[in-house]
Structure formats: structure tokens, C-alpha cells
Motif scaffolding. Structure first.
Motif, PDB file in Angstrom:
ATOM      1  N   GLY A  60       4.780  -0.862  14.552  1.00  0.00           N
ATOM      2  CA  GLY A  60       3.412  -1.085  13.823  1.00  0.00           C
ATOM      3  C   GLY A  60       3.890  -0.722  12.488  1.00  0.00           C
ATOM      4  O   GLY A  60       2.818   0.095  11.665  1.00  0.00           O
ATOM      5  N   VAL A  61       4.949  -0.913  11.946  1.00  0.00           N
ATOM      6  CA  VAL A  61       5.555  -0.329  10.686  1.00  0.00           C
ATOM      7  C   VAL A  61       6.254  -1.660   9.733  1.00  0.00           C
ATOM      8  O   VAL A  61       7.005  -2.028  10.285  1.00  0.00           O
ATOM      9  N   SER A  62       5.882  -1.542   8.621  1.00  0.00           N
ATOM     10  CA  SER A  62       6.257  -2.561   7.906  1.00  0.00           C
ATOM     11  C   SER A  62       7.609  -2.424   7.095  1.00  0.00           C
ATOM     12  O   SER A  62       8.100  -1.119   7.143  1.00  0.00           O
ATOM     13  N   PRO A  63       8.394  -3.308   6.530  1.00  0.00           N
ATOM     14  CA  PRO A  63       9.731  -3.011   5.984  1.00  0.00           C
ATOM     15  C   PRO A  63       9.489  -1.823   4.941  1.00  0.00           C
ATOM     16  O   PRO A  63      10.607  -1.264   4.557  1.00  0.00           O
ATOM     17  N   GLN A  64       8.433  -1.916   4.269  1.00  0.00           N
ATOM     18  CA  GLN A  64       8.490  -1.004   3.179  1.00  0.00           C
ATOM     19  C   GLN A  64       7.702   0.605   3.587  1.00  0.00           C
ATOM     20  O   GLN A  64       7.624   1.349   3.031  1.00  0.00           O
ATOM     21  N   GLY A  65       7.808   0.603   4.990  1.00  0.00           N
ATOM     22  CA  GLY A  65       7.446   1.928   5.493  1.00  0.00           C
ATOM     23  C   GLY A  65       5.770   2.220   5.785  1.00  0.00           C
ATOM     24  O   GLY A  65       5.541   3.475   5.729  1.00  0.00           O
ATOM     25  N   GLN A  66       5.021   1.275   5.705  1.00  0.00           N
ATOM     26  CA  GLN A  66       3.446   1.384   5.871  1.00  0.00           C
ATOM     27  C   GLN A  66       3.216   1.071   7.199  1.00  0.00           C
ATOM     28  O   GLN A  66       3.733   0.239   7.933  1.00  0.00           O
TER      29      GLN A  66
ATOM     30  N   LEU B 194      11.772  -6.784  12.149  1.00  0.00           N
ATOM     31  CA  LEU B 194      10.738  -7.148  12.997  1.00  0.00           C
ATOM     32  C   LEU B 194      10.684  -6.284  13.856  1.00  0.00           C
ATOM     33  O   LEU B 194       9.461  -6.104  14.483  1.00  0.00           O
ATOM     34  N   ALA B 195      11.603  -5.699  14.593  1.00  0.00           N
ATOM     35  CA  ALA B 195      11.367  -4.573  15.863  1.00  0.00           C
ATOM     36  C   ALA B 195      10.506  -3.447  15.366  1.00  0.00           C
ATOM     37  O   ALA B 195       9.474  -3.162  16.132  1.00  0.00           O
ATOM     38  N   ASN B 196      10.813  -3.234  14.074  1.00  0.00           N
ATOM     39  CA  ASN B 196       9.807  -1.981  13.668  1.00  0.00           C
ATOM     40  C   ASN B 196       8.412  -2.419  13.614  1.00  0.00           C
ATOM     41  O   ASN B 196       7.292  -1.829  13.878  1.00  0.00           O
TER      42      ASN B 196
ATOM     43  N   ALA C 236       1.966  19.476   7.094  1.00  0.00           N
ATOM     44  CA  ALA C 236       1.928  19.060   8.721  1.00  0.00           C
ATOM     45  C   ALA C 236       1.633  17.856   9.006  1.00  0.00           C
ATOM     46  O   ALA C 236       1.983  16.938   9.698  1.00  0.00           O
ATOM     47  N   GLY C 237       0.216  17.463   8.416  1.00  0.00           N
ATOM     48  CA  GLY C 237      -0.371  16.275   8.571  1.00  0.00           C
ATOM     49  C   GLY C 237       0.268  15.130   7.978  1.00  0.00           C
ATOM     50  O   GLY C 237       0.392  14.050   8.584  1.00  0.00           O
ATOM     51  N   TRP C 238       0.790  15.386   6.950  1.00  0.00           N
ATOM     52  CA  TRP C 238       1.808  14.207   6.152  1.00  0.00           C
ATOM     53  C   TRP C 238       2.910  13.979   7.121  1.00  0.00           C
ATOM     54  O   TRP C 238       3.336  12.811   7.362  1.00  0.00           O
ATOM     55  N   PHE C 239       3.444  14.916   7.665  1.00  0.00           N
ATOM     56  CA  PHE C 239       4.583  14.578   8.417  1.00  0.00           C
ATOM     57  C   PHE C 239       4.389  14.111   9.828  1.00  0.00           C
ATOM     58  O   PHE C 239       4.739  13.090  10.361  1.00  0.00           O
ATOM     59  N   LEU C 240       3.361  14.452  10.506  1.00  0.00           N
ATOM     60  CA  LEU C 240       2.803  13.780  11.706  1.00  0.00           C
ATOM     61  C   LEU C 240       2.228  12.326  11.502  1.00  0.00           C
ATOM     62  O   LEU C 240       2.414  11.642  12.570  1.00  0.00           O
ATOM     63  N   THR C 241       1.834  12.008  10.508  1.00  0.00           N
ATOM     64  CA  THR C 241       1.148  10.859  10.286  1.00  0.00           C
ATOM     65  C   THR C 241       2.127   9.790   9.884  1.00  0.00           C
ATOM     66  O   THR C 241       1.801   8.595   9.299  1.00  0.00           O
ATOM     67  N   GLY C 242       3.494  10.282   9.467  1.00  0.00           N
ATOM     68  CA  GLY C 242       4.530   9.398   8.936  1.00  0.00           C
ATOM     69  C   GLY C 242       4.723   8.166   9.926  1.00  0.00           C
ATOM     70  O   GLY C 242       4.718   8.412  11.265  1.00  0.00           O
ATOM     71  N   PRO C 243       5.532   7.310   9.576  1.00  0.00           N
ATOM     72  CA  PRO C 243       5.573   6.055  10.390  1.00  0.00           C
ATOM     73  C   PRO C 243       6.879   6.204  11.107  1.00  0.00           C
ATOM     74  O   PRO C 243       7.734   6.843  10.638  1.00  0.00           O
ATOM     75  N   SER C 244       6.929   5.735  12.544  1.00  0.00           N
ATOM     76  CA  SER C 244       7.950   5.947  13.333  1.00  0.00           C
ATOM     77  C   SER C 244       9.126   4.804  13.138  1.00  0.00           C
ATOM     78  O   SER C 244       8.828   3.502  12.784  1.00  0.00           O
ATOM     79  N   GLN C 245      10.188   4.780  13.265  1.00  0.00           N
ATOM     80  CA  GLN C 245      11.149   3.794  13.239  1.00  0.00           C
ATOM     81  C   GLN C 245      11.905   3.522  14.679  1.00  0.00           C
ATOM     82  O   GLN C 245      12.091   4.554  15.594  1.00  0.00           O
ATOM     83  N   VAL C 246      12.257   2.393  14.998  1.00  0.00           N
ATOM     84  CA  VAL C 246      13.147   1.820  16.165  1.00  0.00           C
ATOM     85  C   VAL C 246      14.464   2.536  15.920  1.00  0.00           C
ATOM     86  O   VAL C 246      14.876   3.057  14.923  1.00  0.00           O
TER      87      VAL C 246
END
Length: 293
Positions: free
Chosen positions: A108-114, A101-103, A18-28
Motif C-alpha cells: 500500500g505504498v506509492s513509488p513516491q513513498g506515500q 507495482l509490488a510495493n 518514534a511516531g514518525w518512524f513507526l508510521t513510515g511506509p514499508s517496502q518489499v
């Protein structure tokens, strides 16, 4: 003991998942950017208001539009260094898409998903309109490319665990505006709370680095450790709206002092905006609620 372990181990696995899921990066929502055509001329205004060059030009660099980064930003969590955001495909962001760029800007998410560290003020940029992002992207692609590599942040354990920033975002990342305003103040609010990210310096933070919205624009310690950033609320700042607008244009205070430090770059940016935009910012500042202290 076996029964207890039989309960605790699955519970720990569920909690970790659950923690891993909740802390995952969001996308536009990519559909919000599909079909948008950026205008570089309008994008230059967005670029200036957002202060992109102020942070991303080289330290002591005279070429303000060669955005190779390298400027250090000290904090209680380590020292962050502005990255290369030139159109260079390897060292910069030349291989990004508009959605990338929008992400970065709004999530606050990089193209690599960090997750990006909030030293990059995406908590403010999250309020940017998609068209402004597209215009900014069009303008940034006209700037000089440079192959200078970005400098790694100097951040120790546990703050170097990027995934933990997902938890930080759950606690402190809000895409909503802080002040409810009438239509006459919307432009000023957009400039202050979103593009110019004024609260990043003028609002105090809690122990985990989140902005204290209850003390909005109430002043804060200088991250450099020298002095403090002044409050802008009307019970602390006696300047008139005309004084604020004039300061943003010229860098001179009503007491005939001159702007200094990082604020000098902010004034340089605002001096390039329209008089209407400076007046809009001044009107927002004068509408801030008093701290009541």
C-alpha cells in the motif's frame, strides 16, 4: 515548571520521532522480484480474479480494459476515486517498475513513498505471490494507455493526512491469511482472501475502518448506504457448494434471482475463470466457521 518543561519537551520530541518512524511506509524485499519474468497470459487470469477492471474502468465506460479510473467509492471517511492505472507514463503507471507495482499491491505504498488509502485493497493483495505480481505486470503493460488524469479523493481533515495511514496499518494491516486450511482449500483461500478480496465487502469493519476478523465473512453494511452485503458463513447461507459455484458462473441464485449491483461485475470476472477455481472458492465458503449467533 522549568524542570517539568525540561522533561516534557525532550519526551515530546522523542515520541514524535518514534511516531514518525513507526508510521513510515514499508517496502518489499526487492530481491524477491529480481529475475522474475512475467507471463502475460497467466497475468490476465490474475487481473481477472483480482477484479482490476471492475474498479478502474471509467464510470459507465464500455471499454472495460481502458483503466482510466474515476469510479467513486463512498465511505464514512470521504469519497475515494479509482485512479488511472493505464500504461500512460504521465497520467497512469507506465513509468513504474515491477517493484513499484509490488510495493503498491502488497504494501500500500506509492513509488513516491506515500501510503495509499485502504479503499485500494492492498490489505488483501498483500498475500499475492511474487510470480503473480510479475505476471499481472506483464499483462497490464499490454493494455491501452490513456492520458486522462486521475481524480483527487474527496477526503477531509484529519483523514487527508497520509502519514496517519501508517498508524492505521500498525493497527489493522496483516499479511497473514485469516483461515487455517488444509492443502485442498489453499487455492480457494488464495482466491477469496487475496486476489478477489471478498472480505472487503462481506466482512464488517470497526469504527476506524479495519476489518473485524472475528466476524469474517459475516456480512456488512453497504458502503453506499443502501441495504447490506450478505453474510457467507454456512449458518447464514444455506446454499450448497454447487449452488455457490453456479452463482459465480451464471449470476443466478438457487431461488432464481439474478445478481445485481457491483456483484454483477464480480460474477462477470469469476465466469471467466476455470470451473476448478469456482469450485475452489465454493469449497472455501462452505468451510467458513459459523458466526455462532
Amino acid at each position: 515548571m522549568k524542570k517539568l518543561l525540561g522533561f516534557l519537551v525532550p519526551a515530546a520530541i522523542v515520541a514524535a520521532g518514534a511516531g514518525w518512524f513507526l508510521t513510515g511506509p514499508s517496502q518489499v524485499d526487492a530481491s524477491a522480484y529480481e529475475g522474475l519474468t512475467g507471463d502475460a497470459d497467466r497475468g490476465e487470469t490474475v487481473f481477472t480474479a483480482a477484479g482490476c477492471a471492475s474498479c478502474h474502468h471509467a464510470p459507465e465506460g464500455e471499454a472495460k480494459l481502458v483503466l482510466v479510473g474515476g469510479q467513486p467509492f463512498a465511505s464514512d471517511f470521504g469519497t475515494f476515486y479509482a485512479p488511472n492505472i493505464t500504461p500512460d507514463a504521465q497520467a497512469g503507471i507506465g513509468d513504474w517498475s515491477l517493484t513499484d507495482l509490488a510495493n503498491a499491491l502488497t504494501q500500500g505504498v506509492s513509488p513516491q513513498g506515500q501510503h495509499y488509502y485502504p479503499a485500494f485493497p492492498y490489505t488483501a493483495y498483500s498475500k499475492m505471490e511474487p510470480q503473480d505480481v510479475a505476471d499481472l505486470w506483464a499483462y497490464m503493460q499490454t493494455l491501452p494507455a490513456d492520458g486522462t488524469a486521475s481524480q483527487a479523493h474527496d477526503v477531509g481533515f484529519p483523514f487527508n493526512i497520509r502519514r496517519s495511514l501508517g498508524g492505521w496499518k500498525l493497527l489493522f494491516f496483516r499479511e497473514s491469511f485469516v483461515m487455517d486450511v488444509d492443502p485442498n482449500l489453499e487455492r480457494g483461500r488464495y482466491l477469496v482472501e487475496a486476489l478477489a478480496h471478498c472480505a472487503e465487502c462481506h466482512t464488517p469493519r470497526n469504527a476506524l475502518g479495519g476489518l473485524d476478523r472475528g466476524r469474517w465473512m459475516g456480512g456488512a453494511p453497504n458502503p453506499s448506504g443502501e441495504g447490506s452485503i450478505p453474510p457467507l458463513t454456512p449458518d447464514k447461507l444455506s446454499w450448497s457448494a454447487e449452488d455457490v459455484a453456479y452463482y459465480l458462473e451464471t449470476g443466478f441464485t438457487p431461488e432464481f434471482d439474478a445478481v445485481g449491483g457491483h456483484m454483477a461485475e464480480v460474477v462477470e470476472n469469476f465466469s471467466q475463470l476455470t470451473a476448478e477455481d469456482r469450485k475452489a472458492v465454493a469449497a472455501y465458503v462452505k468451510a467458513l466457521p459459523p458466526l455462532g449467533e
